[in-house]
Design an enzyme around this catalytic site. Structure first.
Site, mmCIF file in Angstrom:
data_model
loop_
_atom_site.group_PDB
_atom_site.id
_atom_site.type_symbol
_atom_site.label_atom_id
_atom_site.label_comp_id
_atom_site.label_asym_id
_atom_site.label_seq_id
_atom_site.Cartn_x
_atom_site.Cartn_y
_atom_site.Cartn_z
ATOM 1 N N LEU A 30 -6.785 -48.584 -11.142
ATOM 2 C CA LEU A 30 -6.749 -48.317 -12.585
ATOM 3 C C LEU A 30 -6.148 -49.502 -13.317
ATOM 4 O O LEU A 30 -5.253 -50.166 -12.800
ATOM 5 C CB LEU A 30 -5.873 -47.090 -12.872
ATOM 6 C CG LEU A 30 -6.420 -45.721 -12.489
ATOM 7 C CD1 LEU A 30 -5.341 -44.657 -12.642
ATOM 8 C CD2 LEU A 30 -7.629 -45.366 -13.345
ATOM 9 N N GLU A 40 -2.514 -36.720 -17.411
ATOM 10 C CA GLU A 40 -1.832 -36.097 -16.267
ATOM 11 C C GLU A 40 -0.864 -37.079 -15.619
ATOM 12 O O GLU A 40 -0.947 -38.283 -15.860
ATOM 13 C CB GLU A 40 -2.868 -35.589 -15.258
ATOM 14 C CG GLU A 40 -3.784 -36.673 -14.738
ATOM 15 C CD GLU A 40 -4.958 -36.125 -13.943
ATOM 16 O OE1 GLU A 40 -5.443 -35.027 -14.226
ATOM 17 O OE2 GLU A 40 -5.396 -36.828 -13.021
ATOM 18 N N LYS A 77 0.878 -39.628 -13.090
ATOM 19 C CA LYS A 77 0.409 -40.553 -12.053
ATOM 20 C C LYS A 77 1.342 -40.370 -10.858
ATOM 21 O O LYS A 77 2.538 -40.649 -10.943
ATOM 22 C CB LYS A 77 0.462 -41.987 -12.558
ATOM 23 C CG LYS A 77 -0.087 -42.975 -11.562
ATOM 24 C CD LYS A 77 -0.331 -44.320 -12.220
ATOM 25 C CE LYS A 77 -1.020 -45.276 -11.276
ATOM 26 N NZ LYS A 77 -0.242 -45.589 -10.099
ATOM 27 N N ARG A 112 -7.722 -45.306 1.502
ATOM 28 C CA ARG A 112 -8.471 -46.154 0.582
ATOM 29 C C ARG A 112 -9.007 -47.412 1.284
ATOM 30 O O ARG A 112 -10.110 -47.849 1.014
ATOM 31 C CB ARG A 112 -7.589 -46.576 -0.579
ATOM 32 C CG ARG A 112 -8.323 -47.474 -1.564
ATOM 33 C CD ARG A 112 -7.382 -48.437 -2.231
ATOM 34 N NE ARG A 112 -6.393 -47.714 -2.977
ATOM 35 C CZ ARG A 112 -6.570 -47.330 -4.220
ATOM 36 N NH1 ARG A 112 -7.679 -47.609 -4.841
ATOM 37 N NH2 ARG A 112 -5.622 -46.668 -4.836
ATOM 38 N N GLU A 134 -3.791 -37.830 -4.126
ATOM 39 C CA GLU A 134 -2.656 -38.528 -3.525
ATOM 40 C C GLU A 134 -1.973 -37.644 -2.503
ATOM 41 O O GLU A 134 -1.685 -36.465 -2.778
ATOM 42 C CB GLU A 134 -1.603 -38.888 -4.582
ATOM 43 C CG GLU A 134 -2.087 -39.776 -5.689
ATOM 44 C CD GLU A 134 -2.399 -41.192 -5.243
ATOM 45 O OE1 GLU A 134 -3.575 -41.589 -5.389
ATOM 46 O OE2 GLU A 134 -1.480 -41.890 -4.776
ATOM 47 N N LYS A 167 -7.534 -40.089 -18.963
ATOM 48 C CA LYS A 167 -8.923 -40.235 -18.543
ATOM 49 C C LYS A 167 -9.852 -39.424 -19.426
ATOM 50 O O LYS A 167 -9.466 -38.372 -19.935
ATOM 51 C CB LYS A 167 -9.083 -39.858 -17.071
ATOM 52 C CG LYS A 167 -8.237 -38.698 -16.591
ATOM 53 C CD LYS A 167 -8.487 -38.386 -15.131
ATOM 54 C CE LYS A 167 -7.399 -38.886 -14.229
ATOM 55 N NZ LYS A 167 -7.404 -38.252 -12.904
ATOM 56 N N CYS A 197 39.060 -67.872 -1.142
ATOM 57 C CA CYS A 197 38.252 -66.871 -0.451
ATOM 58 C C CYS A 197 38.962 -65.522 -0.579
ATOM 59 O O CYS A 197 40.165 -65.430 -0.308
ATOM 60 C CB CYS A 197 38.089 -67.251 1.012
ATOM 61 S SG CYS A 197 37.409 -65.901 1.993
ATOM 62 N N CYS A 210 33.315 -70.019 0.870
ATOM 63 C CA CYS A 210 34.594 -70.128 1.562
ATOM 64 C C CYS A 210 34.411 -71.270 2.570
ATOM 65 O O CYS A 210 33.467 -71.261 3.356
ATOM 66 C CB CYS A 210 34.897 -68.820 2.287
ATOM 67 S SG CYS A 210 36.115 -69.018 3.587
HETATM 68 S S1 IVH Z 1 -7.452 -41.202 -11.415
HETATM 69 C C1 IVH Z 1 -10.646 -44.851 -10.333
HETATM 70 N N1 IVH Z 1 -5.255 -39.828 -11.531
HETATM 71 O O1 IVH Z 1 -3.197 -44.407 -8.828
HETATM 72 C C2 IVH Z 1 -9.488 -44.156 -9.843
HETATM 73 N N2 IVH Z 1 -5.281 -41.711 -10.094
HETATM 74 O O2 IVH Z 1 -3.065 -47.229 -9.601
HETATM 75 C C3 IVH Z 1 -9.281 -42.891 -10.623
HETATM 76 N N3 IVH Z 1 -3.205 -42.059 -8.866
HETATM 77 O O3 IVH Z 1 -6.249 -45.384 -7.441
HETATM 78 C C4 IVH Z 1 -7.968 -42.394 -10.272
HETATM 79 N N4 IVH Z 1 -2.123 -40.334 -9.679
HETATM 80 O O4 IVH Z 1 -4.835 -43.536 -6.180
HETATM 81 C C5 IVH Z 1 -5.857 -40.895 -10.971
HETATM 82 N N5 IVH Z 1 -3.412 -38.469 -11.735
HETATM 83 C C6 IVH Z 1 -3.993 -39.528 -11.185
HETATM 84 C C7 IVH Z 1 -3.352 -40.350 -10.253
HETATM 85 C C8 IVH Z 1 -4.028 -41.449 -9.724
HETATM 86 C C9 IVH Z 1 -2.061 -41.361 -8.844
HETATM 87 C C10 IVH Z 1 -3.447 -43.271 -8.063
HETATM 88 C C11 IVH Z 1 -4.860 -43.395 -7.570
HETATM 89 C C12 IVH Z 1 -5.348 -44.662 -8.206
HETATM 90 C C13 IVH Z 1 -4.079 -45.417 -8.421
HETATM 91 C C14 IVH Z 1 -4.233 -46.496 -9.459
#
Ligand code: IVH
Length: 680
Positions: free
Chosen positions: A82, A112, A114, A135, A169, A285, A404, A422
């Site tokens: 991202l 949401e 992260k 990944r 995750e 998103k 010292c 020292c």
């Molecule tokens: S959406 C194209 N939502 O953070 C990827 N990613 O730094 C769409 N991640 O690759 C991912 N929480 O592994 C999404 N709520 C969340 C997330 C999340 C953690 C991770 C994910 C992503 C990475 C990017």
């Protein structure tokens, strides 16, 4: 039958509720034993009455037997990363780009948390979990199905029998992380730095039974390749995921307009304090999948989403004292002591390094000051600001004494150095640190001889100098009288010390901690001179004849052996005889002379172990990818270094290949090293 169905439904609901309470809220309402009782009741009914069983029941786990190793397999659609935003302005720019791309502004967003975990791709085929992949490099990942099968919040079967990739995750919640580290500490194993590393390490274990003990959890957050078009929006998919028994991101919301988006980001920042896992930002998103398709993405990230990163956490406290400690080379380091200790990113911080005396002057930090403490990279605490406007008039500037703090000998500042040292080579603090270093992993690696044990032995007068290590065996009786030194512990310690009398010459040289002589130079010296006596009698000229040894290094070596004649003679008398190091021919050692960069999380090695291994194999471990880089080792969650390596055409190898290479350099050198690019 109706009653049984009802009970089955109730049990499923209860188990899912308690999963959320345990993994997300860290606020379990029932004990592990009660949870197990509910689980077993459901299992028993399902076994006795298969017709009452639900295919996506939380009891239908697929945990397998021992795994031989991990096979790399393709993702159906690439696993991207991202882009990041750090401010409201960055978000406004993001919204502007989307409005231009979609030619409208009424865009619906999902916001949401992260989750700071490890990305995993679950491939369901006709509703059944067929494979789970890490990944990897985004195109292919390691098959970790056996381990994933042990995670209770991943249903082995999903309704509607979809064929699709479900991504999210894997994480360890804070409670489970602390228990795990506690157990590892007690067992004398190295502790994990943070929950993310613990989760990554756990997914790479070869024993699913051990993985299941680690209490991993999974939160779903995205969709990969899907057969057909079952969802028009991500929020619809989230509803489906909940129905299927997945945990979805806690506190997600569906909003329009950047003001509302920012409000949600701030709300998540507050709410995250009460969740049981690390959240390092919020993800914004687009909800409608047709909008996502229209916008597409770059090679690295989709255009329809962005990660908003929260600023590192900061707290105020008072500087109670500046403590001075003396290192192995005599460097005196100031440490800030806080009162009260502060809670930052889940840990209690009571001290932070102030690095050197220039830093003290720069900050004009005074005992009694109110200071702002931040955790850089969420790991190392640092004083970032002194609130001078709240300073009481009586506070005096820090006064640097040229003495010292331990031996009271003179402390000097060498030309071109910021450090104060020292100057007394027999300073007890320096000796203690040198012994610790000698015994550490960077040195000859004596198991059981860490900082604490060295400090106890020194305080009892048994370690006045380094060579005393090899005299300890004649003090066995005395050792047995110390608190916590049971017979087995003492014997193991003495055996570990004995075993290192013949440590390889390069390790022994490294253990001496000679200024300007790093691990690569130690290796070169050990290959040129077979014994320590040969190294000791080397002249400046013969040292300069070794490629990689410059004048400063040669002088440092000669001076060291001149100054430490007594120590080395002493060690020799005590039977310390480092063993010669065999040369690995250039063709057999694929890392020799190569500039190697490591990125992402490796299957088992920590970053510093990997770097050490590269040096031991006479490679050069560097931190950034440039045209000069020969090899990029690509671990999980690799970031921008991978993009850079691709742009520059730098050869890449996977973390697993790298670890193999270290264990068996010859075996690997027989085959050309495979590039990840070539595989996909
Ligand atoms: S959406 C194209 N939502 O953070 C990827 N990613 O730094 C769409 N991640 O690759 C991912 N929480 O592994 C999404 N709520 C969340 C997330 C999340 C953690 C991770 C994910 C992503 C990475 C990017």
């Amino acid at each position: 039958m109706k009653d049984i169905r009802k009970r089955v439904e109730e049990l499923r609901r209860l188990l899912e509720h308690h999963n959320r309470k345990y993994y997300i809220d860290a606020d379990p309402e029932i004990s592990d034993a009660e949870y197990d009782r509910l689980y077993r009741e459901l299992q028993a009914i399902e076994e006795a009455r298969p017709e009452a069983a639900d295919p996506s029941s939380p009891t239908r786990r697929v945990g397998g037997g021992k795994i031989e190793g991990f096979v790399s397999r393709p993702h159906k659609s690439r696993m991207l990363s991202l882009d990041n935003a750090y401010s409201r302005e960055d978000l406004a720019e993001f919204a502007g780009r989307l409005a231009r791309g979609l030619e409208r502004t009424d865009i619906i967003y999902v916001v949401e948390p992260k989750i700071d975990g490890v990305a995993v791709n679950l491939q369901y085929e006709k509703g059944t979990l067929a494979r789970a992949l890490t990944r990897g490099d985004g195109r292919t990942g390691d098959d970790i199905t056996g381990n994933i099968g042990t995670i209770p919040t991943i249903p082995p079967v999903i309704p509607e029998l979809y064929t699709m990739e479900i991504r999210g995750e894997v994480f360890i919640n804070n409670r489970a992380f602390e228990t795990l580290n506690h157990e590892r500490d007690a067992a004398g194993e190295t502790m994990f730095v943070n929950p993310r590393n613990a989760a990554a390490g756990s997914l790479k274990l070869l024993d699913p039974a051990e993985v299941s003990r680690r209490k991993l959890a999974f939160i779903v957050h995205s969709i990969g390749a899907v057969d057909g078009k079952p969802f028009a929006a991500y929020s619809e998919a989230l509803n489906f995921f909940e129905r299927a028994g997945f945990l979805t991101p806690p506190g997600y919301s569906i909003v329009t307009g950047m003001d509302a988006v920012f409000g949600e980001i701030e709300r998540i920042y507050v709410e995250k304090q009460k969740w049981a896992f690390d959240v390092d930002g919020a993800v914004v998103k687009i909800d409608r999948l047709a909008d996502r398709d229209r916008l597409g993405g770059t090679a690295k990230s989709p255009r329809w989403a962005i990660a908003y990163k929260y600023a590192a956490e900061r707290k105020e406290t008072v500087l109670k004292d500046i403590e001075l400690s003396v290192g192995r080379t005599g460097v005196i380091t100031p440490t800030a002591i806080f009162n009260p200790p502060v809670h930052i990113s889940r840990t209690t911080v009571s001290r932070a390094s102030l690095h050197n005396f220039d830093e003290i002057r720069r900050l004009d930090i005074r005992v009694g000051d109110v200071v702002v403490v931040e955790k850089a990279g969420e790991i190392i605490p640092q004083v970032v600001q002194v609130l001078t406007n709240r300073r009481k008039k009586i506070l005096k500037p820090f006064h640097l004494k040229r003495k010292c703090p331990v031996c009271r000998g003179p402390a000097v500042r060498f030309e071109h150095e910021v450090a104060l040292r020292c100057a007394n080579l027999s300073c007890p603090a320096q000796i203690e640190r040198r012994i610790e270093y000698y015994a550490s992993k960077a040195g000859v690696d004596i198991e059981g001889l860490g900082e604490k044990v060295v400090s106890i032995l020194a305080s009892k007068g048994l370690l006045k100098k380094l060579s005393d290590l090899y005299r300890l065996k004649s003090h066995r009786k005395e050792l047995l009288e110390f608190e916590g030194f049971a017979e087995k512990r003492v014997d193991n310690l003495l055996a570990a010390i004995e075993a290192k009398r013949t440590a390889p010459l390069d390790q022994f040289l490294a253990a001496l901690g000679i200024s300007h002589i790093g691990a690569v130079a130690c290796r070169d010296l050990a290959l040129r001179f077979r014994t320590i006596d040969d190294v000791r009698s080397a002249t400046i000229d013969s040292l300069l004849a070794i490629s990689g040894i410059g004048p400063k290094m040669a002088e440092s070596l000669v001076a060291f052996f001149k100054q430490n004649k007594k120590l080395l003679n002493d060690l020799k008398r005590l039977g310390v005889q480092p063993s010669p190091v065999e040369r690995i021919e250039a063709g057999d050692n694929p890392l020799k002379g190569r500039r190697v960069v490591v990125t992402g999380t490796l299957p088992t090695l920590s970053r510093s172990d990997a770097e050490e291994a590269i040096r031991r194999m006479s490679g050069f471990s560097t931190s950034s990818v440039t045209k000069q880089t020969d090899i990029l080792v690509v671990g999980d969650e690799a970031g921008s270094k991978l993009d850079k390596a691709r742009q520059l055409g730098v050869r890449q190898i996977s973390g697993a290949e790298f670890e193999d290479m270290i264990m068996r350099p010859q075996a690997i050198a027989d085959q050309p090293t495979m590039s990840l690019e070539a595989q996909s």
